[in-house]
Scaffold this motif. Sequence first.
Motif, mmCIF file in Angstrom:
data_model
loop_
_atom_site.group_PDB
_atom_site.id
_atom_site.type_symbol
_atom_site.label_atom_id
_atom_site.label_comp_id
_atom_site.label_asym_id
_atom_site.label_seq_id
_atom_site.Cartn_x
_atom_site.Cartn_y
_atom_site.Cartn_z
ATOM 1 N N PHE A 1 0.824 -1.201 0.000
ATOM 2 C CA PHE A 1 0.000 0.000 0.000
ATOM 3 C C PHE A 1 0.865 1.262 0.000
ATOM 4 O O PHE A 1 0.524 2.253 -0.640
ATOM 5 C CB PHE A 1 -0.950 0.000 1.197
ATOM 6 N N ALA A 2 1.988 1.218 0.733
ATOM 7 C CA ALA A 2 2.875 2.375 0.782
ATOM 8 C C ALA A 2 3.483 2.657 -0.588
ATOM 9 O O ALA A 2 3.726 3.826 -0.935
ATOM 10 C CB ALA A 2 3.983 2.140 1.810
ATOM 11 N N LYS A 3 3.720 1.614 -1.383
ATOM 12 C CA LYS A 3 4.283 1.782 -2.719
ATOM 13 C C LYS A 3 3.220 2.080 -3.771
ATOM 14 O O LYS A 3 3.555 2.315 -4.934
ATOM 15 C CB LYS A 3 5.045 0.514 -3.120
ATOM 16 N N GLY A 4 1.954 2.057 -3.364
ATOM 17 C CA GLY A 4 0.879 2.388 -4.293
ATOM 18 C C GLY A 4 0.270 1.208 -5.009
ATOM 19 O O GLY A 4 -0.601 1.396 -5.865
ATOM 20 N N TYR A 5 0.695 -0.019 -4.667
ATOM 21 C CA TYR A 5 0.130 -1.214 -5.310
ATOM 22 C C TYR A 5 -1.032 -1.723 -4.460
ATOM 23 O O TYR A 5 -0.923 -2.736 -3.750
ATOM 24 C CB TYR A 5 1.206 -2.287 -5.475
ATOM 25 N N TRP A 6 -2.146 -1.033 -4.540
ATOM 26 C CA TRP A 6 -3.263 -1.304 -3.655
ATOM 27 C C TRP A 6 -3.975 -2.621 -3.978
ATOM 28 O O TRP A 6 -4.453 -3.306 -3.075
ATOM 29 C CB TRP A 6 -4.247 -0.131 -3.710
ATOM 30 N N GLY A 7 -4.054 -2.969 -5.239
ATOM 31 C CA GLY A 7 -4.674 -4.246 -5.615
ATOM 32 C C GLY A 7 -3.883 -5.423 -5.088
ATOM 33 O O GLY A 7 -4.449 -6.392 -4.573
ATOM 34 N N LEU A 8 -2.548 -5.350 -5.192
ATOM 35 C CA LEU A 8 -1.688 -6.414 -4.675
ATOM 36 C C LEU A 8 -1.800 -6.513 -3.159
ATOM 37 O O LEU A 8 -1.877 -7.610 -2.604
ATOM 38 C CB LEU A 8 -0.237 -6.142 -5.076
ATOM 39 N N GLY A 9 -1.842 -5.363 -2.483
ATOM 40 C CA GLY A 9 -2.013 -5.365 -1.033
ATOM 41 C C GLY A 9 -3.340 -5.980 -0.627
ATOM 42 O O GLY A 9 -3.422 -6.715 0.363
ATOM 43 N N SER A 10 -4.392 -5.697 -1.400
ATOM 44 C CA SER A 10 -5.705 -6.286 -1.117
ATOM 45 C C SER A 10 -5.683 -7.797 -1.309
ATOM 46 O O SER A 10 -6.315 -8.539 -0.560
ATOM 47 C CB SER A 10 -6.767 -5.662 -2.022
ATOM 48 N N ALA A 11 -4.923 -8.266 -2.312
ATOM 49 C CA ALA A 11 -4.808 -9.710 -2.544
ATOM 50 C C ALA A 11 -4.098 -10.390 -1.379
ATOM 51 O O ALA A 11 -4.498 -11.481 -0.938
ATOM 52 C CB ALA A 11 -4.060 -9.968 -3.845
ATOM 53 N N LEU A 12 -3.054 -9.763 -0.853
ATOM 54 C CA LEU A 12 -2.365 -10.308 0.313
ATOM 55 C C LEU A 12 -3.311 -10.382 1.517
ATOM 56 O O LEU A 12 -3.317 -11.366 2.259
ATOM 57 C CB LEU A 12 -1.150 -9.438 0.653
ATOM 58 N N SER A 13 -4.111 -9.341 1.701
ATOM 59 C CA SER A 13 -5.075 -9.332 2.808
ATOM 60 C C SER A 13 -6.111 -10.432 2.633
ATOM 61 O O SER A 13 -6.536 -11.062 3.611
ATOM 62 C CB SER A 13 -5.769 -7.969 2.885
ATOM 63 N N THR A 14 -6.532 -10.663 1.401
ATOM 64 C CA THR A 14 -7.513 -11.713 1.132
ATOM 65 C C THR A 14 -6.947 -13.092 1.447
ATOM 66 O O THR A 14 -7.625 -13.939 2.047
ATOM 67 C CB THR A 14 -7.965 -11.657 -0.341
ATOM 68 N N ILE A 15 -5.695 -13.320 1.059
ATOM 69 C CA ILE A 15 -5.042 -14.595 1.374
ATOM 70 C C ILE A 15 -4.949 -14.791 2.883
ATOM 71 O O ILE A 15 -5.210 -15.882 3.399
ATOM 72 C CB ILE A 15 -3.646 -14.648 0.727
ATOM 73 N N LEU A 16 -4.607 -13.714 3.601
ATOM 74 C CA LEU A 16 -4.528 -13.790 5.059
ATOM 75 C C LEU A 16 -5.889 -14.134 5.653
ATOM 76 O O LEU A 16 -5.991 -14.958 6.565
ATOM 77 C CB LEU A 16 -4.026 -12.458 5.619
ATOM 78 N N PHE A 17 -6.939 -13.524 5.136
ATOM 79 C CA PHE A 17 -8.295 -13.811 5.627
ATOM 80 C C PHE A 17 -8.662 -15.275 5.411
ATOM 81 O O PHE A 17 -9.216 -15.925 6.308
ATOM 82 C CB PHE A 17 -9.300 -12.903 4.909
#
Length: 290
Positions: free
Chosen positions: A254-270
């Motif tokens: 998210f800090a680097k601006g790759y919000w979709g990738l960050g959301s995918a990581l969060s989804t995997i964690l969930f």
Amino acid sequence: MNVNKIYPWYFSSGAIVLYVLFIVAPALLGIYYSFTDWNSYSSEKNFVGLEHFRTILAGDPTYLLFIKNTVLFTLITSIAKTVLGLFLALLLVSGVKAANLHRMIIFSPQVLSFLIVGLVFKSLLDPNNGFVNVTLRSLGLDVLAQNWLGSLTWAMPSIMAVDTWKGMGYIMVLFIAGLLAIPRDYYEAASIDGAGFWQKLFRITIPMLMPTITIATVLNITYGLRVFDAVYVLTNGGPGNATDVINTAVYSSFAKGYWGLGSALSTILFVIMAIISFFIIRLMNRKVEY
């Protein structure tokens, strides 16, 4: 229409609306964005399907390291907190003097911010002037002095140790409540039959504590999988990426601006949290005996 069945909804509807607006809706929106290329470099959001998940699970090995670190951290700290919490609870309900004072002291780290705890332990674990290494050297144990937070070997175990120290008091309180709820008659009957400490522990205490152990395990696992502050404050993921976990990777994305990738990581964690918690609850509920 049955008024008695509808009536309770009047009281819960407000909380349900707030829960949907601030918990369910953002979660679903995050899952949706994990299938897009949402980022800070473009105003467009294009559907990319499973591209982010392929990158995380098969494309870039560093992401597998983050997942491995998260699972390892969760497993070891959950076991350590449960074992130490149970040991302390058994000790403090056995009639030790000033038990309430000891409970307060052991529980007190739980109420502290990890920012404070992390800054204190960064000072204690400093390789040159930290209390731990200075003490070891003063005792002639120079060989044991380590770069605790800067070593590939010791950085993650050090974070685990600090997190366990901070969190075991909370688990201890849960076990104390569970132990005090066990009827004393069981132990008196076992003593009459000649049962020793270990027989009472494994035949009475642990079976009767299974609901509490289940709760403690789920809490430990959900916290461990979501860990961020312990890693961020103590090492910021270093050295290199040796202590990075999923949530620090989410933060970095998210800090680097790759919000979709960050959301995918969060989804995997969930998904990982949901699967593990489900099986832990099912497994432990089968072991409850009355």
